[in-house]
Design an enzyme around this catalytic site. Structure first.
Site, PDB file in Angstrom:
ATOM      1  N   HIS A   1      35.524  34.490  28.466  1.00 43.82           N
ATOM      2  CA  HIS A   1      35.141  35.529  29.420  1.00 43.82           C
ATOM      3  C   HIS A   1      36.079  36.727  29.230  1.00 43.82           C
ATOM      4  O   HIS A   1      37.293  36.573  29.147  1.00 43.82           O
ATOM      5  CB  HIS A   1      35.252  34.969  30.848  1.00 43.82           C
TER       6      HIS A   1
ATOM      7  N   CYS B   1      31.682  34.977  37.449  1.00 45.13           N
ATOM      8  CA  CYS B   1      31.746  35.272  36.012  1.00 45.13           C
ATOM      9  C   CYS B   1      31.439  34.050  35.149  1.00 45.13           C
ATOM     10  O   CYS B   1      31.246  34.190  33.944  1.00 45.13           O
ATOM     11  CB  CYS B   1      33.115  35.815  35.648  1.00 45.13           C
TER      12      CYS B   1
ATOM     13  N   ASN C   1      35.462  44.033  32.584  1.00 45.52           N
ATOM     14  CA  ASN C   1      34.922  42.735  33.011  1.00 45.52           C
ATOM     15  C   ASN C   1      33.504  42.947  33.546  1.00 45.52           C
ATOM     16  O   ASN C   1      33.320  43.511  34.613  1.00 45.52           O
ATOM     17  CB  ASN C   1      35.846  42.160  34.091  1.00 45.52           C
TER      18      ASN C   1
HETATM   19  N1  ACO Z   1      47.504  51.374  38.031  1.00 44.73           N
HETATM   20  C1  ACO Z   1      48.826  51.441  38.251  1.00 44.73           C
HETATM   21  N2  ACO Z   1      49.484  50.496  38.960  1.00 44.73           N
HETATM   22  C2  ACO Z   1      48.764  49.474  39.455  1.00 44.73           C
HETATM   23  C3  ACO Z   1      47.372  49.369  39.259  1.00 44.73           C
HETATM   24  C4  ACO Z   1      46.727  50.370  38.513  1.00 44.73           C
HETATM   25  N3  ACO Z   1      45.408  50.370  38.241  1.00 44.73           N
HETATM   26  N4  ACO Z   1      46.935  48.244  39.867  1.00 44.73           N
HETATM   27  C5  ACO Z   1      48.006  47.657  40.423  1.00 44.73           C
HETATM   28  N5  ACO Z   1      49.107  48.404  40.185  1.00 44.73           N
HETATM   29  C6  ACO Z   1      50.484  48.158  40.594  1.00 44.73           C
HETATM   30  C7  ACO Z   1      50.571  47.266  41.807  1.00 44.73           C
HETATM   31  O1  ACO Z   1      50.437  48.037  42.990  1.00 44.73           O
HETATM   32  C8  ACO Z   1      51.969  46.682  41.664  1.00 44.73           C
HETATM   33  O2  ACO Z   1      52.885  47.638  42.111  1.00 44.73           O
HETATM   34  P1  ACO Z   1      54.208  47.166  42.951  1.00 44.73           P
HETATM   35  O3  ACO Z   1      54.958  46.298  41.988  1.00 44.73           O
HETATM   36  O4  ACO Z   1      54.840  48.458  43.261  1.00 44.73           O
HETATM   37  O5  ACO Z   1      53.653  46.412  44.127  1.00 44.73           O
HETATM   38  C9  ACO Z   1      52.155  46.555  40.146  1.00 44.73           C
HETATM   39  O6  ACO Z   1      51.155  47.417  39.564  1.00 44.73           O
HETATM   40  C10 ACO Z   1      51.960  45.155  39.627  1.00 44.73           C
HETATM   41  O7  ACO Z   1      50.778  44.650  40.188  1.00 44.73           O
HETATM   42  P2  ACO Z   1      50.259  43.203  39.851  1.00 44.73           P
HETATM   43  O8  ACO Z   1      49.005  42.926  40.616  1.00 44.73           O
HETATM   44  O9  ACO Z   1      51.364  42.206  39.985  1.00 44.73           O
HETATM   45  O10 ACO Z   1      49.933  43.385  38.297  1.00 44.73           O
HETATM   46  P3  ACO Z   1      49.512  42.296  37.240  1.00 44.73           P
HETATM   47  O11 ACO Z   1      50.381  42.370  36.056  1.00 44.73           O
HETATM   48  O12 ACO Z   1      49.287  40.955  37.867  1.00 44.73           O
HETATM   49  O13 ACO Z   1      48.076  42.851  36.781  1.00 44.73           O
HETATM   50  C11 ACO Z   1      45.767  42.445  37.164  1.00 44.73           C
HETATM   51  C12 ACO Z   1      47.060  42.984  37.723  1.00 44.73           C
HETATM   52  C13 ACO Z   1      45.393  43.242  35.935  1.00 44.73           C
HETATM   53  C14 ACO Z   1      44.667  42.567  38.221  1.00 44.73           C
HETATM   54  C15 ACO Z   1      45.959  40.953  36.785  1.00 44.73           C
HETATM   55  O14 ACO Z   1      46.566  40.259  37.846  1.00 44.73           O
HETATM   56  C16 ACO Z   1      44.661  40.259  36.427  1.00 44.73           C
HETATM   57  O15 ACO Z   1      44.033  40.591  35.452  1.00 44.73           O
HETATM   58  N6  ACO Z   1      44.267  39.231  37.198  1.00 44.73           N
HETATM   59  C17 ACO Z   1      43.034  38.494  36.942  1.00 44.73           C
HETATM   60  C18 ACO Z   1      41.876  39.280  37.420  1.00 44.73           C
HETATM   61  C19 ACO Z   1      40.567  38.728  36.940  1.00 44.73           C
HETATM   62  O16 ACO Z   1      40.449  38.254  35.836  1.00 44.73           O
HETATM   63  N7  ACO Z   1      39.582  38.811  37.781  1.00 44.73           N
HETATM   64  C20 ACO Z   1      38.260  38.525  37.418  1.00 44.73           C
HETATM   65  C21 ACO Z   1      37.765  37.276  37.978  1.00 44.73           C
HETATM   66  S1  ACO Z   1      36.141  37.026  37.460  1.00 44.73           S
HETATM   67  C22 ACO Z   1      34.939  37.356  38.656  1.00 44.73           C
HETATM   68  O17 ACO Z   1      34.312  36.436  39.159  1.00 44.73           O
HETATM   69  C23 ACO Z   1      34.645  38.797  39.030  1.00 44.73           C
END
Ligand code: ACO
Length: 335
Positions: free
Chosen positions: A257, A117, A287
Site C-alpha cells: 500500500h 486502504c 495515498n
Molecule cells: N508540514 C510540516 N510539519 C508538519 C506537517 C507538515 N505537513 N505535519 C506535521 N508536522 C509537524 C508536527 O506538527 C510535529 O511538530 P511538533 O514536533 O512541533 O509537534 C512534527 O511535524 C512531527 O510530527 P509527527 O506526526 O511526529 O511526524 P511523523 O514523522 O510521525 O510523520 C506522518 C507524520 C507522515 C503522518 C507519519 O506519522 C505517517 O505517515 N503515519 C502513517 C499515516 C498513514 O499511513 N495513514 C494512512 C492509513 S491508510 C487509510 O485507511 C486512509
C-alpha cells in the site's frame, strides 16, 4: 463434501487518476508546510485531485473500462462487481450499482466493500472464492477513493498525505497453482479511533454542529498508524507467503500500500526484500486509499515490471484497523 477448486487469476488491469495535480509547493501556499518536510517524512511529491463534481463512480468507470479492455472481456460477461471504497458517491445506493449501469454490466451482482486502504485486497479475496468454487467466471474488482472530499485542507498533519484515484482488475479462472495463491485478512477494531471520520453516520449524523466543528474530515494519530503499518505489513506478507509455502526470498515484486515511502522502506528492510523488487509510486499519487494497490499493480503490469510466472505479493493496511495480503503467481493478462 469436498469441492474441486479452480485457479483464480487477474486477466486484466486498469487505473485512472484525475488530471488535476496538487504539488507540495501548492500546499506551501495555504498550510504551514514545506516540500522538504513532506518529501522527507513521506516521499510524496504530488497527488491527483478530482475536479469539483467528480465522484467515485466517475473514476471507477474509467479504471474499470481500461481493465475490461486489458482483459479483452465485454462488460456483459461480468458476473459480479465488488467496489472497495470509503468515499462512495453517496451513502446509498452503492457505487458498484452506479458503476454496473455505467459500464453496461447487465445481469451482474454488485456491492461495495469497506475496509479502508486494505479494501481492494479484501475485495480480491472475496472475488477469488467465487471464481475458485466455479460460482462465477468473471468478477470486476475495483478500488476507488476520493479522499480529497474527506480531507481537512487546514490540517497540515493529514492534508498533504492523500490523493484521489481508482484501480481495477478483472478476475477469472486460470490453471490450478497460478493466479491468486493465498490471501490473508485481518482486523483489530480496538484501533478504530486511530483513523476515522467521526460524523456523517448513524452515531453523529450531519448537523450544523458537526459541520462547524469539522467532524466530517479525516482525523488520524499518524505515529500510531505508522508503527502499526510497518509491523502488520511484514506479518501479513509472511503469512500469505507461508500459506503457499513461499518466503520473502521467493518474491519477484512486492506491491505494498502506497501510504508513505518510509513505511514501505521499513517493511521492505524487515522482510529483506531487495529495493529493486519493490514497487513504489507514492511520490506521484500520495495515498489513494483503496485505489493504491490496484493502481500500482496496473502500472507494474503495463510497464512490464511483472512477467509471467512471477511471484507478486500485495499488502495493505488501513482504517479499522484492517490489513490484507495476497500472494499471486502472475499469469499473462493482455495489456
Ligand atoms: N508540514 C510540516 N510539519 C508538519 C506537517 C507538515 N505537513 N505535519 C506535521 N508536522 C509537524 C508536527 O506538527 C510535529 O511538530 P511538533 O514536533 O512541533 O509537534 C512534527 O511535524 C512531527 O510530527 P509527527 O506526526 O511526529 O511526524 P511523523 O514523522 O510521525 O510523520 C506522518 C507524520 C507522515 C503522518 C507519519 O506519522 C505517517 O505517515 N503515519 C502513517 C499515516 C498513514 O499511513 N495513514 C494512512 C492509513 S491508510 C487509510 O485507511 C486512509
Amino acid at each position: 463434501m469436498s469441492i474441486e477448486l479452480r485457479g483464480a487469476g487477474i486477466l486484466g488491469t486498469g487505473s485512472y487518476t484525475p488530471e488535476k495535480i496538487l504539488t507540495n509547493f501548492d500546499f506551501e501556499k495555504f498550510v504551514d508546510t514545506t516540500d522538504e518536510w513532506i518529501v522527507t517524512r513521506t516521499g510524496i511529491r504530488q497527488r491527483h485531485i478530482a475536479e469539483e463534481g467528480m465522484a467515485a463512480s466517475d473514476l471507477a468507470c474509467n479504471a474499470a473500462t481500461r481493465a475490461l479492455e486489458s482483459a479483452g472481456i465485454g462488460a456483459e460477461k461480468i458476473d459480479l462487481i465488488i467496489c472497495a471504497t470509503i468515499t462512495g458517491d453517496m451513502p446509498f445506493p452503492s457505487t458498484s450499482c452506479i458503476l454496473q449501469n455505467r459500464i453496461g454490466a447487465v445481469g451482474a451482482g454488485a456491492f461495495d466493500l469497506q475496509a479502508g486502504c486494505s479494501g481492494w485486497v479484501y475485495a480480491l479475496t472475496v472475488a477469488t472464492q467465487f471464481i475458485k468454487t466455479g460460482i462465477y467466471n468473471h468478477i470486476l474488482v475495483v478500488g476507488v477513493d476520493v479522499l480529497s472530499r474527506l480531507t481537512d485542507f487546514t490540517d497540515r498533519s493529514t492534508c498533504v498525505l492523500f490523493g484521489d484515484g481508482a484501480g481495477a482488475a478483472v478476475l477469472g479462472p486460470v490453471a490450478k497453482g497460478e493466479g491468486v495463491l493465498a490471501t490473508c485478512l485481518g482486523a483489530d477494531g480496538s484501533g478504530a479511533e486511530l483513523l476515522k471520520v467521526e460524523a456523517g453516520g448513524s452515531r453523529l449524523p450531519a448537523s450544523e454542529e458537526t459541520v462547524k466543528n469539522r467532524r466530517h474530515y479525516i482525523k488520524m494519530e499518524g505515529r500510531e498508524v505508522y508503527k502499526f503499518a510497518v509491523k502488520i505489513m511484514v506479518e501479513a506478507s509472511i503469512k500469505a507467503l507461508g500459506e503457499c509455502s513461499l518466503t520473502p526470498e521467493d518474491v519477484d515484486l512486492f506491491i505494498p500500500h502506497q501510504a508513505n515511502e518510509r513505511i514501505i522502506d521499513a517493511a521492505r528492510d524487515r522482510l529483506k526484500i531487495p529495493a529493486e523488487k519493490v514497487f513504489k509510486n507514492v511520490a506521484n499519487y500520495g495515498n489513494t486509499s483503496a485505489a493504491s494497490i490496484p493502481i500500482a499493480l496496473d502500472e507494474a503490469h503495463r510497464s512490464g515490471r511483472i512477467k509471467a510466472g512471477d511471484v507478486v505479493v500485495a499488502v495493505g493496511f488501513g482504517a479499522g484497523l484492517t490489513w490484507a495480503s495476497a500472494a499471486l503467481k502472475w499469469v499473462v493478462p493482455a495489456k
